[in-house]
Design an enzyme around this catalytic site. Structure first.
Site, PDB file in Angstrom:
ATOM      1  N   PRO A   2      21.347  35.782 -27.827  1.00 42.78           N
ATOM      2  CA  PRO A   2      21.124  34.838 -28.932  1.00 42.78           C
ATOM      3  C   PRO A   2      19.972  35.260 -29.834  1.00 42.78           C
ATOM      4  O   PRO A   2      18.840  35.387 -29.395  1.00 42.78           O
ATOM      5  CB  PRO A   2      20.805  33.519 -28.239  1.00 42.78           C
ATOM      6  CG  PRO A   2      20.852  33.768 -26.798  1.00 42.78           C
ATOM      7  CD  PRO A   2      20.997  35.202 -26.544  1.00 42.78           C
ATOM      8  N   GLU A   3      20.278  35.494 -31.097  1.00 44.27           N
ATOM      9  CA  GLU A   3      19.261  35.746 -32.104  1.00 44.27           C
ATOM     10  C   GLU A   3      19.238  34.520 -33.018  1.00 44.27           C
ATOM     11  O   GLU A   3      19.829  33.499 -32.700  1.00 44.27           O
ATOM     12  CB  GLU A   3      19.586  37.033 -32.882  1.00 44.27           C
ATOM     13  CG  GLU A   3      19.728  38.248 -31.947  1.00 44.27           C
ATOM     14  CD  GLU A   3      20.086  39.539 -32.659  1.00 44.27           C
ATOM     15  OE1 GLU A   3      19.705  39.686 -33.832  1.00 44.27           O
ATOM     16  OE2 GLU A   3      20.740  40.400 -32.050  1.00 44.27           O
ATOM     17  N   HIS A 115      23.206  29.104 -11.506  1.00 45.59           N
ATOM     18  CA  HIS A 115      22.186  29.498 -12.484  1.00 45.59           C
ATOM     19  C   HIS A 115      21.794  28.376 -13.431  1.00 45.59           C
ATOM     20  O   HIS A 115      21.289  28.635 -14.520  1.00 45.59           O
ATOM     21  CB  HIS A 115      22.621  30.726 -13.278  1.00 45.59           C
ATOM     22  CG  HIS A 115      22.966  31.906 -12.412  1.00 45.59           C
ATOM     23  ND1 HIS A 115      22.043  32.519 -11.611  1.00 45.59           N
ATOM     24  CD2 HIS A 115      24.139  32.556 -12.201  1.00 45.59           C
ATOM     25  CE1 HIS A 115      22.631  33.517 -10.959  1.00 45.59           C
ATOM     26  NE2 HIS A 115      23.892  33.548 -11.299  1.00 45.59           N
ATOM     27  N   ARG A 134      20.084  35.576 -16.116  1.00 48.80           N
ATOM     28  CA  ARG A 134      19.110  36.661 -16.041  1.00 48.80           C
ATOM     29  C   ARG A 134      17.668  36.189 -16.119  1.00 48.80           C
ATOM     30  O   ARG A 134      16.742  36.966 -15.927  1.00 48.80           O
ATOM     31  CB  ARG A 134      19.372  37.681 -17.148  1.00 48.80           C
ATOM     32  CG  ARG A 134      20.642  38.421 -16.859  1.00 48.80           C
ATOM     33  CD  ARG A 134      20.949  39.438 -17.896  1.00 48.80           C
ATOM     34  NE  ARG A 134      22.389  39.619 -17.924  1.00 48.80           N
ATOM     35  CZ  ARG A 134      23.026  40.396 -18.773  1.00 48.80           C
ATOM     36  NH1 ARG A 134      22.361  41.040 -19.679  1.00 48.80           N
ATOM     37  NH2 ARG A 134      24.321  40.508 -18.710  1.00 48.80           N
TER      38      ARG A 134
END
Length: 294
Positions: A2-3, A115, A134
Site C-alpha cells: 500500500p502506497e 494474522h 508480515r
DNA sequence: CCTTAATCCTGGAAGC
DNA sequence: TGCTTCCAGGATTAAG
C-alpha cells in the site's frame, strides 16, 4: 504494497463506515503491534519483540470513543476519536507492506482469522480488523491528532498528492543519491513507494539513476507535476492491486492496468516501443525505458 | 553529513 | 509432488 493511493482509497472506503460510530470494544491480539508514546522507542518506531511492554489500555485503541474523522499523511492513516471535549485520542495505522484494515457489517462471518492483530467492534455491530501477516505495519497511539502529527508525522515531507516543484527542488538540492531513492524517502515526499516512483519517473522522462541534485528546474517541475498526476489517477482507479491489496470492503483496485513500467520489465515501452529495462536502483527493483528516460 | 547494507516477517512463486 | 531457495517490500537502525 500500500502506497498513497491505496491508503487514500482505504480512507475513503472506511470513512462512511466509521465516522460518527462509537467504538464499543477494542481487542489487541499481539502486544508488539501497538506502540504507545511511553514505549522505549519514543513512540516512533515499531516496538521490538524483546522491549519491555508499557501497559496499554483499551482506550489507547480508541475503545469508548466516537470516531470523528479519518486523516491521511503519505502512506499513514489516522483514526481520530472523541471521548469528551477534552479527550480526543488518535490512532495511527501504518499498513507497512502486507497490512490491511477490513470492515465487516454486523452479523457477517469473519473472513480472516490468522494474522489478525487487533479488532474493534462498533456500536452498530459492525467490526473492523487489522491484519498484517508480515508485521511491517503497526498501530501507534496518541493523546490527540495534534500529538500524532507532531510526534510521528512531523518528519515526513509534504504529502505527494500536493507536492510542489519548489518543495521538491528544496529537498533534492545538493543530493547525490539516485532520484529514485530520494522519492522513496518519506522525508523528501510522503506517500511514494516503489510502484509510483517508477511510474512518475517514467511520466517525467527522468532516468531513475540520475543524481537527485542534478535535475534542472524544468525536470523538477515535470517530476512534481507527474507525481501529483500519477497519484491522482491512481486514487481515481482505487489504487493498484498486485498481489492482494484490497480496500476496507475487499474491493480490488484497477490502476495496475495502467502501469507503464512497474512490473513490465522486458516488455515494450508504451511510448516508444523499445524494450523496458530493469535493474537495482537504491536497492529496489526498478523498471524504466532507456530510450524515453534520461 | 552522506549513502548503503542489514533487518524485520511471511507467503507465494520458482527451481530442482 | 515435495522440498528448498529466493523474492517482494516500508522504514528504521547500524555501519561504512
Amino acid at each position: 504494497m500500500p502506497e498513497l493511493p491505496e491508503v487514500e482509497t482505504l480512507r475513503r472506503s472506511l470513512e462512511p463506515r466509521l465516522v460518527g460510530r462509537r467504538i464499543v470494544r477494542a481487542t489487541l491480539h499481539r502486544r508488539d503491534v501497538l506502540v504507545l508514546p511511553g514505549d522505549p522507542e519514543g513512540g516512533f518506531s515499531r516496538a521490538r519483540a524483546g522491549a519491555r511492554p508499557v501497559r496499554f489500555r483499551a482506550r489507547d485503541l480508541l475503545a469508548g470513543a466516537r470516531v470523528t474523522g479519518l486523516v491521511r499523511r503519505g502512506k499513514q492513516l489516522g483514526v481520530v476519536g472523541r471521548v469528551d471535549p477534552g479527550d480526543q485520542p488518535a490512532l495511527c495505522v501504518h499498513l507497512g507492506m502486507s497490512g490491511r484494515l477490513l470492515w465487516a457489517p454486523a452479523g457477517a462471518r469473519p473472513a480472516l482469522v490468522d494474522h489478525v492483530h487487533a479488532s474493534w467492534r462498533l456500536d452498530d455491530g459492525s467490526r473492523l480488523v487489522f491484519r498484517d501477516p508480515r508485521r511491517f505495519g503497526g498501530l501507534w497511539a496518541f493523546a490527540s491528532v495534534g500529538e500524532l502529527e507532531r510526534a510521528r508525522w512531523g518528519r515526513l515531507g509534504p504529502d505527494a498528492l500536493g507536492v510542489t516543484a519548489r518543495a521538491l527542488a528544496g529537498a533534492l538540492a545538493g543530493s547525490r543519491r539516485a532520484i529514485k531513492g530520494a522519492l522513496l524517502d518519506q522525508g523528501v515526499v510522503a506517500g511514494v513507494g516503489n510502484i509510483y516512483a517508477d511510474e512518475a519517473l517514467f511520466a517525467a522522462a527522468i532516468d531513475p539513476r540520475r543524481e537527485a541534485g542534478s535535475l534542472d528546474p524544468d525536470q523538477t517541475q515535470a517530476l512534481a507535476r507527474q507525481l501529483r498526476r500519477v497519484l491522482r489517477r491512481a486514487v481515481r482507479a482505487r489504487g493498484s492491486t498486485l498481489r492482494d491489496y484490497v480496500d476496507a470492503e475487499g474491493r480490488a483496485g484497477a490502476f495496475q492496468l495502467s502501469h507503464a513500467v512497474y512490473g513490465r520489465a522486458g516488455q515494450a515501452c508504451r511510448s516508444c516501443g523499445g524494450v523496458l529495462e530493469s535493474g537495482l536502483v537504491a536497492q529496489r527493483t526498478t523498471v524504466w525505458c532507456p530510450a524515453c528516460q534520461s
